[in-house]
Enzyme design. Structure first.
Site, mmCIF file in Angstrom:
data_model
loop_
_atom_site.group_PDB
_atom_site.id
_atom_site.type_symbol
_atom_site.label_atom_id
_atom_site.label_comp_id
_atom_site.label_asym_id
_atom_site.label_seq_id
_atom_site.Cartn_x
_atom_site.Cartn_y
_atom_site.Cartn_z
ATOM 1 N N LYS A 52 0.782 -1.333 -0.319
ATOM 2 C CA LYS A 52 -0.025 -0.077 0.178
ATOM 3 C C LYS A 52 0.812 1.340 0.045
ATOM 4 O O LYS A 52 0.744 2.073 -0.844
ATOM 5 C CB LYS A 52 -0.908 0.182 1.039
ATOM 6 C CG LYS A 52 -2.148 -1.053 1.135
ATOM 7 C CD LYS A 52 -2.861 -1.339 2.403
ATOM 8 C CE LYS A 52 -3.991 -2.420 1.995
ATOM 9 N NZ LYS A 52 -4.520 -2.893 3.215
ATOM 10 N N GLN A 96 -5.204 -2.145 9.313
ATOM 11 C CA GLN A 96 -5.088 -3.413 8.539
ATOM 12 C C GLN A 96 -5.652 -4.488 9.368
ATOM 13 O O GLN A 96 -5.454 -4.448 10.543
ATOM 14 C CB GLN A 96 -3.537 -3.576 8.472
ATOM 15 C CG GLN A 96 -3.245 -4.913 7.529
ATOM 16 C CD GLN A 96 -3.618 -4.761 6.021
ATOM 17 O OE1 GLN A 96 -3.867 -3.732 5.656
ATOM 18 N NE2 GLN A 96 -3.883 -5.925 5.683
ATOM 19 N N ASP A 119 -11.672 2.020 3.422
ATOM 20 C CA ASP A 119 -12.029 0.507 3.226
ATOM 21 C C ASP A 119 -13.612 0.470 3.024
ATOM 22 O O ASP A 119 -14.227 -0.592 2.661
ATOM 23 C CB ASP A 119 -11.684 -0.170 4.560
ATOM 24 C CG ASP A 119 -10.367 -0.887 4.554
ATOM 25 O OD1 ASP A 119 -9.953 -1.191 3.610
ATOM 26 O OD2 ASP A 119 -9.622 -0.673 5.503
#
Ligand code: GUN
Length: 280
Positions: A52, A96, A119
């Site tokens: 990322k 995460q 997200d």
């Protein structure tokens, strides 16, 4: 023989577009910023977070990684999220997953400001997706939609079967296909006659987490087959949920693993971060 849909190619095209958007934004004094929180040292999570970070660099997004020890308390994690929520230079926040078992993932998701939830896991964003009024889409389903659109095959009226009902992939994926007027069936571990249901799908999306789960007899000739799986075979090689060698000759379009859905997921995270930066 199926046409292979290259997630790598589609992804590169979108990243080029994002890169030029970010150049424009920077010239106006807006530098899109993504904060990533990783707790503990799960090896797979470390690789994802590193990827990322590299992807952000590629398109000009500023990224900051907060590496926290596995023993951090819920209060400490909540406090950091609160600080990031309040910062103007942070447009997107990603924690995460999975988190160590003593931390509550739902509480964490609820604490991220919905406008920074790149997200799209926050209940407000999930609800918005349900009613078709969204700014962010969860990254994997959004990437899959791009891949299906890339085939130029009409979605409206088609039978779409999604195998898997996770909050991250199966459920939002089904909703996006419904928004595009597909007739959607969601299959899961309790589904009866799964093979028969799958074999009627014009668009088959496998998000099961079992290597080689989808075999040729489950695929309608000419169907679009999307493989969301990221499994390791007996030799440790990355493989999907679809038995690629047997399905490729039957399907009309197929995504490979690796190089299919995987590259799209991070690209959609970049897209969500740019969107977040535009709207703040
Ligand atoms: N872990 C595995 N996939 C994801 C994802 O898409 N988002 C987050 N936050 N964690 C993950």
């Amino acid at each position: 023989m199926a046409v292979r849909i290259s997630g790598k190619e589609v992804s590169e095209k979108i990243r080029r577009q994002l890169k030029s958007e970010v150049v424009n934004m920077r010239s106006l004094g807006i530098i899109p910023g993504l904060a990533v929180i990783i707790v503990g040292d799960d090896p797979a999570s470390k690789v994802y977070v590193r990827n990322k970070e590299l992807a952000c660099q590629e398109v000009g997004i500023r990224s900051e990684i907060h590496r926290l020890p596995a023993h951090i308390t819920q209060e400490q994690l909540n406090h950091l999220i609160g600080q990031l929520n309040g910062r103007e230079d942070v447009h997107g926040i990603l924690v995460q997953m999975p988190l160590p078992p003593h931390l509550d993932e739902l509480e964490v998701i609820n604490n991220i400001h919905p406008d920074k939830d790149v997200d799209a896991f926050h209940p407000i964003n999930v609800g918005k997706i349900m009613i078709g009024d969204y700014r962010f889409l969860p990254c994997t389903p959004a990437g899959i939609m791009e891949l299906i659109h890339h085939t130029k095959v009409e979605i409206a009226g088609k039978n779409c079967v999604v195998i898997g009902r996770s909050n991250i992939v199966g459920k939002p994926m089904s909703m996006l296909m419904l928004h595009e007027n597909a007739t959607v069936t969601i299959c899961h571990s309790k589904t009866r006659d799964l093979a028969k249901i799958c074999s009627r799908a014009d668009i088959l999306i496998a998000a099961v987490g079992k290597a080689g789960f989808v075999t040729a007899d489950m695929v309608k000739p000419g169907a679009i087959v999307i493989d969301v799986g990221m499994n390791r075979d007996g030799e440790g090689k990355l493989c999907g949920d679809v038995d690629f060698p047997s399905v490729e000759p039957v399907a009309g379009y197929i995504t490979p693993v690796p190089g299919g859905v995987g590259p799209m997921t991070i690209t959609m995270l970049l897209k969500n971060t740019v969107t977040a930066a535009k709207n703040l």
